[in-house]
Design a protein around this motif. Sequence first.
Motif, PDB file in Angstrom:
ATOM      1  N   ARG A  11      44.775 -34.476  57.560  1.00 34.98           N
ATOM      2  CA  ARG A  11      43.637 -33.604  57.860  1.00 34.98           C
ATOM      3  C   ARG A  11      42.305 -34.147  57.312  1.00 34.98           C
ATOM      4  NH1 ARG A  11      45.582 -28.499  55.029  1.00 34.98           N
ATOM      5  NH2 ARG A  11      46.718 -30.079  53.822  1.00 34.98           N
ATOM      6  N   PRO A  12      41.876 -35.292  57.820  1.00 34.32           N
ATOM      7  CA  PRO A  12      40.635 -35.888  57.306  1.00 34.32           C
ATOM      8  C   PRO A  12      39.411 -35.017  57.524  1.00 34.32           C
ATOM      9  CG  PRO A  12      41.356 -36.970  59.324  1.00 34.32           C
ATOM     10  CD  PRO A  12      42.481 -36.085  58.901  1.00 34.32           C
ATOM     11  N   GLU A  13      39.510 -34.069  58.450  1.00 36.90           N
ATOM     12  CA  GLU A  13      38.373 -33.189  58.707  1.00 36.90           C
ATOM     13  C   GLU A  13      38.061 -32.273  57.530  1.00 36.90           C
ATOM     14  OE1 GLU A  13      42.113 -31.096  60.137  1.00 36.90           O
ATOM     15  OE2 GLU A  13      41.297 -33.130  60.270  1.00 36.90           O
ATOM     16  N   ARG A  14      38.915 -32.240  56.525  1.00 32.45           N
ATOM     17  CA  ARG A  14      38.666 -31.411  55.353  1.00 32.45           C
ATOM     18  C   ARG A  14      37.533 -31.947  54.483  1.00 32.45           C
ATOM     19  NH1 ARG A  14      43.947 -31.262  52.020  1.00 32.45           N
ATOM     20  NH2 ARG A  14      44.198 -33.341  52.905  1.00 32.45           N
ATOM     21  N   LEU A  15      37.254 -33.233  54.592  1.00 29.98           N
ATOM     22  CA  LEU A  15      36.372 -33.870  53.608  1.00 29.98           C
ATOM     23  C   LEU A  15      35.361 -34.787  54.284  1.00 29.98           C
ATOM     24  CD1 LEU A  15      35.817 -34.389  50.545  1.00 29.98           C
ATOM     25  CD2 LEU A  15      37.348 -36.367  50.750  1.00 29.98           C
ATOM     26  N   ALA A  16      34.090 -34.583  53.985  1.00 33.55           N
ATOM     27  CA  ALA A  16      33.071 -35.567  54.363  1.00 33.55           C
ATOM     28  C   ALA A  16      33.223 -36.769  53.443  1.00 33.55           C
ATOM     29  CB  ALA A  16      31.679 -34.964  54.241  1.00 33.55           C
ATOM     30  N   HIS A  17      33.551 -37.914  54.023  1.00 30.32           N
ATOM     31  CA  HIS A  17      33.824 -39.116  53.234  1.00 30.32           C
ATOM     32  C   HIS A  17      32.542 -39.906  52.920  1.00 30.32           C
ATOM     33  CE1 HIS A  17      37.740 -38.091  54.809  1.00 30.32           C
ATOM     34  NE2 HIS A  17      38.341 -39.192  54.385  1.00 30.32           N
ATOM     35  N   SER A  18      31.648 -39.988  53.894  1.00 27.05           N
ATOM     36  CA  SER A  18      30.417 -40.769  53.728  1.00 27.05           C
ATOM     37  C   SER A  18      29.363 -40.205  54.664  1.00 27.05           C
ATOM     38  CB  SER A  18      30.664 -42.260  53.999  1.00 27.05           C
ATOM     39  OG  SER A  18      31.065 -42.462  55.360  1.00 27.05           O
ATOM     40  N   TYR A  19      28.173 -40.768  54.602  1.00 23.68           N
ATOM     41  CA  TYR A  19      27.102 -40.310  55.489  1.00 23.68           C
ATOM     42  C   TYR A  19      26.129 -41.454  55.754  1.00 23.68           C
ATOM     43  CZ  TYR A  19      24.276 -39.985  51.222  1.00 23.68           C
ATOM     44  OH  TYR A  19      23.621 -40.275  50.050  1.00 23.68           O
ATOM     45  N   THR A  20      25.405 -41.334  56.852  1.00 24.34           N
ATOM     46  CA  THR A  20      24.284 -42.214  57.163  1.00 24.34           C
ATOM     47  C   THR A  20      23.028 -41.359  57.247  1.00 24.34           C
ATOM     48  OG1 THR A  20      25.694 -43.723  58.442  1.00 24.34           O
ATOM     49  CG2 THR A  20      23.324 -43.861  58.813  1.00 24.34           C
ATOM     50  N   LEU A  21      22.008 -41.791  56.530  1.00 23.62           N
ATOM     51  CA  LEU A  21      20.736 -41.063  56.494  1.00 23.62           C
ATOM     52  C   LEU A  21      19.603 -42.007  56.833  1.00 23.62           C
ATOM     53  CD1 LEU A  21      19.538 -38.623  53.702  1.00 23.62           C
ATOM     54  CD2 LEU A  21      18.081 -40.531  54.405  1.00 23.62           C
ATOM     55  N   GLN A  22      18.683 -41.543  57.677  1.00 26.49           N
ATOM     56  CA  GLN A  22      17.462 -42.297  57.946  1.00 26.49           C
ATOM     57  C   GLN A  22      16.258 -41.394  57.740  1.00 26.49           C
ATOM     58  OE1 GLN A  22      17.356 -45.403  60.967  1.00 26.49           O
ATOM     59  NE2 GLN A  22      19.228 -44.529  61.864  1.00 26.49           N
ATOM     60  N   ALA A  23      15.204 -41.963  57.188  1.00 28.60           N
ATOM     61  CA  ALA A  23      13.955 -41.226  56.969  1.00 28.60           C
ATOM     62  C   ALA A  23      12.797 -42.193  57.149  1.00 28.60           C
ATOM     63  CB  ALA A  23      13.921 -40.612  55.568  1.00 28.60           C
ATOM     64  N   VAL A  24      11.683 -41.682  57.630  1.00 28.00           N
ATOM     65  CA  VAL A  24      10.522 -42.509  57.987  1.00 28.00           C
ATOM     66  C   VAL A  24       9.315 -42.087  57.174  1.00 28.00           C
ATOM     67  CG1 VAL A  24       8.936 -43.125  59.852  1.00 28.00           C
ATOM     68  CG2 VAL A  24      11.393 -42.965  60.318  1.00 28.00           C
ATOM     69  N   LYS A  25       8.553 -43.068  56.711  1.00 24.40           N
ATOM     70  CA  LYS A  25       7.272 -42.799  56.053  1.00 24.40           C
ATOM     71  C   LYS A  25       6.227 -42.576  57.142  1.00 24.40           C
ATOM     72  CE  LYS A  25       4.198 -44.753  52.520  1.00 24.40           C
ATOM     73  NZ  LYS A  25       4.079 -45.824  51.483  1.00 24.40           N
ATOM     74  N   PRO A  26       5.478 -41.492  57.112  1.00 29.91           N
ATOM     75  CA  PRO A  26       4.502 -41.215  58.184  1.00 29.91           C
ATOM     76  C   PRO A  26       3.547 -42.378  58.399  1.00 29.91           C
ATOM     77  CG  PRO A  26       4.745 -39.301  56.759  1.00 29.91           C
ATOM     78  CD  PRO A  26       5.506 -40.431  56.095  1.00 29.91           C
ATOM     79  N   SER A  27       3.199 -42.605  59.649  1.00 31.18           N
ATOM     80  CA  SER A  27       2.334 -43.748  59.994  1.00 31.18           C
ATOM     81  C   SER A  27       0.938 -43.599  59.420  1.00 31.18           C
ATOM     82  CB  SER A  27       2.257 -43.912  61.511  1.00 31.18           C
ATOM     83  OG  SER A  27       1.768 -42.720  62.108  1.00 31.18           O
ATOM     84  N   TRP A  28       0.552 -42.350  59.109  1.00 30.05           N
ATOM     85  CA  TRP A  28      -0.783 -42.132  58.549  1.00 30.05           C
ATOM     86  C   TRP A  28      -0.801 -42.204  57.027  1.00 30.05           C
ATOM     87  CZ3 TRP A  28       0.289 -38.175  55.431  1.00 30.05           C
ATOM     88  CH2 TRP A  28       1.265 -37.251  55.824  1.00 30.05           C
TER      89      TRP A  28
END
Length: 281
Positions: free
Chosen positions: A261-278
């Motif tokens: 039942r691997p759906e029980r646990l979030a194993h890892s994640y990918t996150l992206q974030a951007v610095k505003p162009s201004w």
Amino acid sequence: MNSELDSMAINLANWDERAPAHAASPGYAVERFLADPGFLSQVIRFDVPRLGDLAGVRGIHLQCHIGTDTVSLARLGARMTGLDFSPAAIREARRLAAATSSDVGFVESDVYSALEVVPAGEFDLVFTGVGALCWLPDIRRWAEVVESLLRPGGRLFLREGHPMMWAMDERITDRLELAFPYFEVPEPLVWDDADTYVPTDVQLAHSVTHSWNHGIGEIITTLLDRGLTLTQFVEHDSVPWEAFPGRMEQTTLDEWRLADRPERLAHSYTLQAVKPSWAGS
């Protein structure tokens, strides 16, 4: 010496010892990098669809270790710099870059001192890979460095072990048990383990390490507080190593997930974030 510097010295001794062992281990696949100019590390292969076009992108890889992910990003077209606090790791990374004719630079520094060795505000990409943030005691200072390194319009790309997974005790084999802090706390978790996470016969003499967990909300909030815009957050049911030995199965992407039942646990994640162009204008 304060407690944070004590922890850094303890971890540095451990990682200086790990670096040559990891470079010689099949787990980091250095021989495959040498044999195949198109080979990419397991971590980078997983996130190729999310990384997008890296041609000409100026990037910095924080906590780059022996440089396999850094070289992989360069093979995708980025102009990369790798940064790590371990001189032994930097030596191995430079050997890999030279042996593969990769135009990648490596600099020695801890993350919090990065702006002393690389320029501020000039990177299109700040990359941080799996198993890095747990070695930092203060996630807010990390976010400050990330924001300062990025040019306006630049992005952070982070793939990490999920803090819920880090809070589990892998030594308990008959159930999932929350045994360690989910949120960041001042005092580190202290471990004593002569083994490492890739195949090797090396037994570490400097076996003690100090680590910290950081909750998802803490990580995202610190980035938002620095003015970054969250553009992606994906949780995965797999990680690139057998985090719970004997209880996981390997997936088609060379990742590992709970067999039951691997759906029980979030194993890892990918996150992206951007610095505003201004930003900074």
